[in-house]
Design a protein around this motif. Structure first.
Motif, PDB file in Angstrom:
ATOM      1  N   THR A 118      18.272  33.858  46.330  1.00 13.08           N
ATOM      2  CA  THR A 118      19.656  33.370  46.318  1.00 13.08           C
ATOM      3  C   THR A 118      20.061  32.979  44.891  1.00 13.08           C
ATOM      4  O   THR A 118      19.342  32.244  44.215  1.00 13.08           O
ATOM      5  CB  THR A 118      19.794  32.147  47.258  1.00 13.08           C
ATOM      6  OG1 THR A 118      19.333  32.526  48.541  1.00 13.08           O
ATOM      7  CG2 THR A 118      21.237  31.694  47.358  1.00 13.08           C
ATOM      8  N   GLU A 119      21.202  33.486  44.478  1.00 17.35           N
ATOM      9  CA  GLU A 119      21.648  33.288  43.107  1.00 17.35           C
ATOM     10  C   GLU A 119      22.200  31.873  42.901  1.00 17.35           C
ATOM     11  O   GLU A 119      22.819  31.316  43.800  1.00 17.35           O
ATOM     12  CB  GLU A 119      22.749  34.305  42.768  1.00 17.35           C
ATOM     13  CG  GLU A 119      22.403  35.769  43.050  1.00 17.35           C
ATOM     14  CD  GLU A 119      22.737  36.216  44.478  1.00 17.35           C
ATOM     15  OE1 GLU A 119      23.013  35.353  45.335  1.00 17.35           O
ATOM     16  OE2 GLU A 119      22.680  37.421  44.732  1.00 17.35           O
ATOM     17  N   ASP A 120      21.974  31.330  41.704  1.00 19.14           N
ATOM     18  CA  ASP A 120      22.523  30.006  41.341  1.00 19.14           C
ATOM     19  C   ASP A 120      24.046  29.992  41.505  1.00 19.14           C
ATOM     20  O   ASP A 120      24.626  29.011  41.959  1.00 19.14           O
ATOM     21  CB  ASP A 120      22.183  29.661  39.887  1.00 19.14           C
ATOM     22  CG  ASP A 120      20.779  29.100  39.775  1.00 19.14           C
ATOM     23  OD1 ASP A 120      20.208  28.735  40.819  1.00 19.14           O
ATOM     24  OD2 ASP A 120      20.252  29.040  38.641  1.00 19.14           O
ATOM     25  N   LYS A 121      24.661  31.124  41.116  1.00 19.77           N
ATOM     26  CA  LYS A 121      26.130  31.244  41.199  1.00 19.77           C
ATOM     27  C   LYS A 121      26.599  31.025  42.632  1.00 19.77           C
ATOM     28  O   LYS A 121      27.637  30.422  42.877  1.00 19.77           O
ATOM     29  CB  LYS A 121      26.560  32.660  40.782  1.00 19.77           C
ATOM     30  CG  LYS A 121      26.823  32.837  39.321  1.00 19.77           C
ATOM     31  CD  LYS A 121      27.311  34.265  39.111  1.00 19.77           C
ATOM     32  CE  LYS A 121      27.099  34.680  37.672  1.00 19.77           C
ATOM     33  NZ  LYS A 121      27.279  36.120  37.501  1.00 19.77           N
ATOM     34  N   TYR A 122      25.844  31.573  43.567  1.00 17.10           N
ATOM     35  CA  TYR A 122      26.241  31.472  44.974  1.00 17.10           C
ATOM     36  C   TYR A 122      26.131  30.027  45.464  1.00 17.10           C
ATOM     37  O   TYR A 122      27.016  29.546  46.185  1.00 17.10           O
ATOM     38  CB  TYR A 122      25.363  32.399  45.832  1.00 17.10           C
ATOM     39  CG  TYR A 122      25.875  32.539  47.246  1.00 17.10           C
ATOM     40  CD1 TYR A 122      26.980  33.335  47.524  1.00 17.10           C
ATOM     41  CD2 TYR A 122      25.282  31.852  48.283  1.00 17.10           C
ATOM     42  CE1 TYR A 122      27.487  33.436  48.807  1.00 17.10           C
ATOM     43  CE2 TYR A 122      25.773  31.953  49.575  1.00 17.10           C
ATOM     44  CZ  TYR A 122      26.878  32.745  49.837  1.00 17.10           C
ATOM     45  OH  TYR A 122      27.376  32.846  51.101  1.00 17.10           O
ATOM     46  N   ILE A 123      25.079  29.348  45.055  1.00 20.30           N
ATOM     47  CA  ILE A 123      24.910  27.934  45.453  1.00 20.30           C
ATOM     48  C   ILE A 123      26.078  27.114  44.896  1.00 20.30           C
ATOM     49  O   ILE A 123      26.682  26.305  45.605  1.00 20.30           O
ATOM     50  CB  ILE A 123      23.565  27.378  44.939  1.00 20.30           C
ATOM     51  CG1 ILE A 123      22.420  28.194  45.531  1.00 20.30           C
ATOM     52  CG2 ILE A 123      23.402  25.904  45.312  1.00 20.30           C
ATOM     53  CD1 ILE A 123      21.087  27.888  44.924  1.00 20.30           C
ATOM     54  N   ASN A 124      26.393  27.348  43.613  1.00 23.86           N
ATOM     55  CA  ASN A 124      27.509  26.608  42.998  1.00 23.86           C
ATOM     56  C   ASN A 124      28.818  26.904  43.718  1.00 23.86           C
ATOM     57  O   ASN A 124      29.653  26.014  43.911  1.00 23.86           O
ATOM     58  CB  ASN A 124      27.643  26.973  41.515  1.00 23.86           C
ATOM     59  CG  ASN A 124      26.445  26.512  40.711  1.00 23.86           C
ATOM     60  OD1 ASN A 124      25.765  25.560  41.096  1.00 23.86           O
ATOM     61  ND2 ASN A 124      26.165  27.175  39.603  1.00 23.86           N
ATOM     62  N   CYS A 125      28.991  28.167  44.118  1.00 27.11           N
ATOM     63  CA  CYS A 125      30.222  28.576  44.794  1.00 27.11           C
ATOM     64  C   CYS A 125      30.343  27.847  46.142  1.00 27.11           C
ATOM     65  O   CYS A 125      31.415  27.329  46.477  1.00 27.11           O
ATOM     66  CB  CYS A 125      30.208  30.102  44.991  1.00 27.11           C
ATOM     67  SG  CYS A 125      31.607  30.719  45.923  1.00 27.11           S
ATOM     68  N   ILE A 126      29.247  27.777  46.893  1.00 28.23           N
ATOM     69  CA  ILE A 126      29.278  27.083  48.199  1.00 28.23           C
ATOM     70  C   ILE A 126      29.542  25.584  47.978  1.00 28.23           C
ATOM     71  O   ILE A 126      30.329  24.969  48.720  1.00 28.23           O
ATOM     72  CB  ILE A 126      27.944  27.303  48.961  1.00 28.23           C
ATOM     73  CG1 ILE A 126      27.779  28.780  49.349  1.00 28.23           C
ATOM     74  CG2 ILE A 126      27.849  26.394  50.186  1.00 28.23           C
ATOM     75  CD1 ILE A 126      28.566  29.238  50.547  1.00 28.23           C
ATOM     76  N   GLU A 127      28.901  25.022  46.972  1.00 24.32           N
ATOM     77  CA  GLU A 127      29.107  23.588  46.678  1.00 24.32           C
ATOM     78  C   GLU A 127      30.591  23.316  46.398  1.00 24.32           C
ATOM     79  O   GLU A 127      31.174  22.382  46.957  1.00 24.32           O
ATOM     80  CB  GLU A 127      28.282  23.166  45.449  1.00 24.32           C
ATOM     81  CG  GLU A 127      26.811  22.937  45.752  1.00 24.32           C
ATOM     82  CD  GLU A 127      26.020  22.485  44.531  1.00 24.32           C
ATOM     83  OE1 GLU A 127      24.900  22.004  44.713  1.00 24.32           O
ATOM     84  OE2 GLU A 127      26.513  22.626  43.392  1.00 24.32           O
ATOM     85  N   ASP A 128      31.167  24.166  45.531  1.00 22.75           N
ATOM     86  CA  ASP A 128      32.587  23.974  45.174  1.00 22.75           C
ATOM     87  C   ASP A 128      33.490  24.147  46.385  1.00 22.75           C
ATOM     88  O   ASP A 128      34.424  23.374  46.600  1.00 22.75           O
ATOM     89  CB  ASP A 128      33.007  24.980  44.085  1.00 22.75           C
ATOM     90  CG  ASP A 128      32.331  24.684  42.764  1.00 22.75           C
ATOM     91  OD1 ASP A 128      31.790  23.570  42.641  1.00 22.75           O
ATOM     92  OD2 ASP A 128      32.321  25.559  41.877  1.00 22.75           O
ATOM     93  N   ARG A 167      30.229  39.130  47.332  1.00 19.05           N
ATOM     94  CA  ARG A 167      29.583  37.813  47.229  1.00 19.05           C
ATOM     95  C   ARG A 167      30.617  36.696  47.360  1.00 19.05           C
ATOM     96  O   ARG A 167      30.384  35.693  48.038  1.00 19.05           O
ATOM     97  CB  ARG A 167      28.825  37.688  45.907  1.00 19.05           C
ATOM     98  CG  ARG A 167      28.058  36.385  45.831  1.00 19.05           C
ATOM     99  CD  ARG A 167      26.965  36.396  44.803  1.00 19.05           C
ATOM    100  NE  ARG A 167      27.456  36.708  43.479  1.00 19.05           N
ATOM    101  CZ  ARG A 167      26.680  37.058  42.465  1.00 19.05           C
ATOM    102  NH1 ARG A 167      25.382  37.168  42.636  1.00 19.05           N
ATOM    103  NH2 ARG A 167      27.178  37.325  41.284  1.00 19.05           N
ATOM    104  N   ALA A 168      31.769  36.879  46.709  1.00 21.24           N
ATOM    105  CA  ALA A 168      32.815  35.847  46.781  1.00 21.24           C
ATOM    106  C   ALA A 168      33.323  35.706  48.206  1.00 21.24           C
ATOM    107  O   ALA A 168      33.561  34.590  48.683  1.00 21.24           O
ATOM    108  CB  ALA A 168      33.950  36.219  45.834  1.00 21.24           C
TER     109      ALA A 168
END
Lengths: 226, 271
Positions: free
Chosen positions: A58-68, A205-206
């Motif tokens: 799982t990409e860091d970008k995806y985790i940040n996106c879910i958090e946001d 992904r988005a």
């Protein structure tokens, strides 16, 4: 005059291509509930990636996106940034040491300082993300050339990305699994080029991030029993 | 003006080409968060060998990219910080410092057995990965090797930016953090270091050992003279193991050997 007609013709073709072609996205978001959920106003959630020691990517970008996405809006949840949470509980949420199943939670809570540190941050749910976005198909050809008089591209290319993510929700109040939410999004992008390449990108992904975050919020906040 | 722009573009292209051919990565000393653990009530010394403190790894990836990874002081800083969190008293020793004068329960000496890494062109993924194989030797208060534990740590980071330096650095730091987590979890399990608490020293120094050997020899000669008419009998004498002056003792012990005065715990390799 003929130059002008030629240029208008190109514009027409490009516009037609834009109108007829657009990126395609198909998505399927599902949840499976194992227990009652709900969250108080001051309780928080943490989004973590399952361990890469277990092959998760799982990409860091995806985790940040879910958090946001979970924190955004008037009904946003209180989200503790994953790095802050992992550091505050070092070394018990490292890729090597993090519990793989809820069975490991009682033992983890019994370790010195762990329950207190979690209570200090008022974390109610841990959401473990698993999955990634992969290119699963592609084709076509596109060539570009440049000369003293200018340059351009000609051809057509396409590719399909598959974003497949799974979120396991752990309830730290009952030390049990609350259920899972999955997002399976497939997006096909096109790149037609007639002098100028026109990218029609499907952001799989988005879309998977937006869909999973929405469903997670509903899953955590809404209680079907109510 | 045009010439200037051209030279700028040329320079930028050269820079990109140069980075494509290889990289030099220098790690900054990492910091680890304060772990949620109870300290072990031991007084230990940490000896940092010079090759551990100045570890440089050079490699050629697929015969094209030359990589130099300078871990510098990062490992020494990591172990200093980590052991400070794990033990009640920690004394840091240089490579040539004598631990014999210290009143300690154990001495820990880390080293690096192997360092490996992979880049996206090798793994066909978007990630950089680093493996570090450490070896942790634990000596008792007499300077004898008590345990020898190899541990493998792994870190992985996604590709970001144009060059691989930042993700490789991050992967290396994550591997060190992984080693720290592993040390916290398994150091005592794999080396039984806590059993060294207040353990009496069993070994003697090299000088004392020579003296003891001479005494035993004289005693044996006297006995032999007394028993001259009889069949000479050999007296089995168990000598204490060599002390710290003569270097660490590499003791290997089979399951049935019981005539050794000490043993070395061969820690399980934690992958």
């Amino acid at each position: 005059m003929s130059r002008c007609v030629q240029s208008s013709g190109r514009m027409l073709i490009v516009s037609a291509a834009c109108l007829t072609l657009s990126a395609c996205i198909t998505s399927r978001i599902e949840d499976a509930r194992e227990g009652m959920t709900g969250i108080e106003g001051d309780e928080a959630v943490v989004i973590l990636a399952k361990s890469y020691h277990l092959g998760n990517e799982t990409e860091d970008k995806y985790i940040n996106c879910i958090e946001d996405a979970l924190a955004r809006g008037s009904k946003g949840l209180r989200v503790i940034p994953h790095k802050q949470f992992v550091d505050s509980l070092f070394p018990w949420f490292e890729p090597r040491t993090a519990p793989a199943e809820t069975k490991g939670l009682p033992k983890l809570m019994g370790r010195p300082g762990v329950a207190e540190r979690i209570a200090d941050q008022n974390v109610r749910y841990i959401i473990w993300l698993d999955g990634d976005t992969d290119r699963v198909a592609g084709g076509g050809s596109l060539s570009c050339a440049a000369g003293p008089g200018g340059g351009g591209c000609f051809g057509f290319a396409w590719w399909t990305n598959d974003a497949d993510y799974n979120a396991s929700v752990w309830d730290l109040k009952g030390l049990e699994s609350a259920g899972t939410v999955t997002a399976d999004v497939s997006g096909t992008s096109f790149l037609p080029a007639l002098v100028i390449p026109i990218p029609l990108i499907a952001r799989a992904r988005a879309a998977a991030c937006k869909g999973l975050a929405q469903q997670l919020r509903t899953f955590i906040v809404d209680d079907p029993g109510v | 003006m045009r010439a200037k722009i051209r030279s700028l573009i040329g320079g930028a292209l050269l820079a990109v080409l140069a980075t494509g051919c290889g990289s030099h990565v220098t790690l900054d000393p990492p910091t680890i968060p304060t772990p949620l653990i109870d300290k072990m009530p031991l007084s230990i010394a940490l000896r940092i060998p010079s090759e551990f403190e100045h570890f440089v790894h050079e490699d050629e990836v697929l015969g094209r990219e030359h990589w130099t990874i300078d871990l510098g002081r990062s490992n020494a800083a990591l172990f200093t910080q980590l052991l400070g969190f794990m033990f009640e008293e920690v004394t840091i020793l240089g490579p040539d410092d004598d631990a014999g004068i210290l009143s300690i329960d154990a001495l820990i000496e880390p080293s690096i057995d192997a360092f490996e890494f992979s880049v996206p062109s090798q793994s066909k993924t978007d990630t950089y990965a680093v493996w570090i194989r450490y070896r942790v030797k634990v000596y008792d208060s007499a300077g004898d090797l008590f345990a020898n534990w190899p541990l493998s740590a792994y870190g992985k980071s996604e590709q970001t930016g144009l060059t691989g330096e930042a993700p490789l650095k991050r992967a290396a730091v994550l591997a060190m953090r992984d080693a720290a987590a592993l040390m916290i979890m398994n150091l005592d399990k794999s080396t039984a270091i806590s059993s060294l608490k207040d353990r009496p020293a069993v070994a003697v120094s090299a000088a004392a050992q020579v003296e003891a050997e001479a005494e035993i020899e004289a005693e044996t000669e006297a006995i032999a003279e007394e028993q001259a008419p009889q069949t000479p009998q050999r007296r089995e004498v168990v000598l204490p193991p060599p002390g710290p002056v003569s270097g660490p003792a590499e003791l290997s012990m089979g399951p049935d050997d019981d005539d050794h005065s000490g043993s070395v715990l061969e820690g399980k390799d934690d992958e």
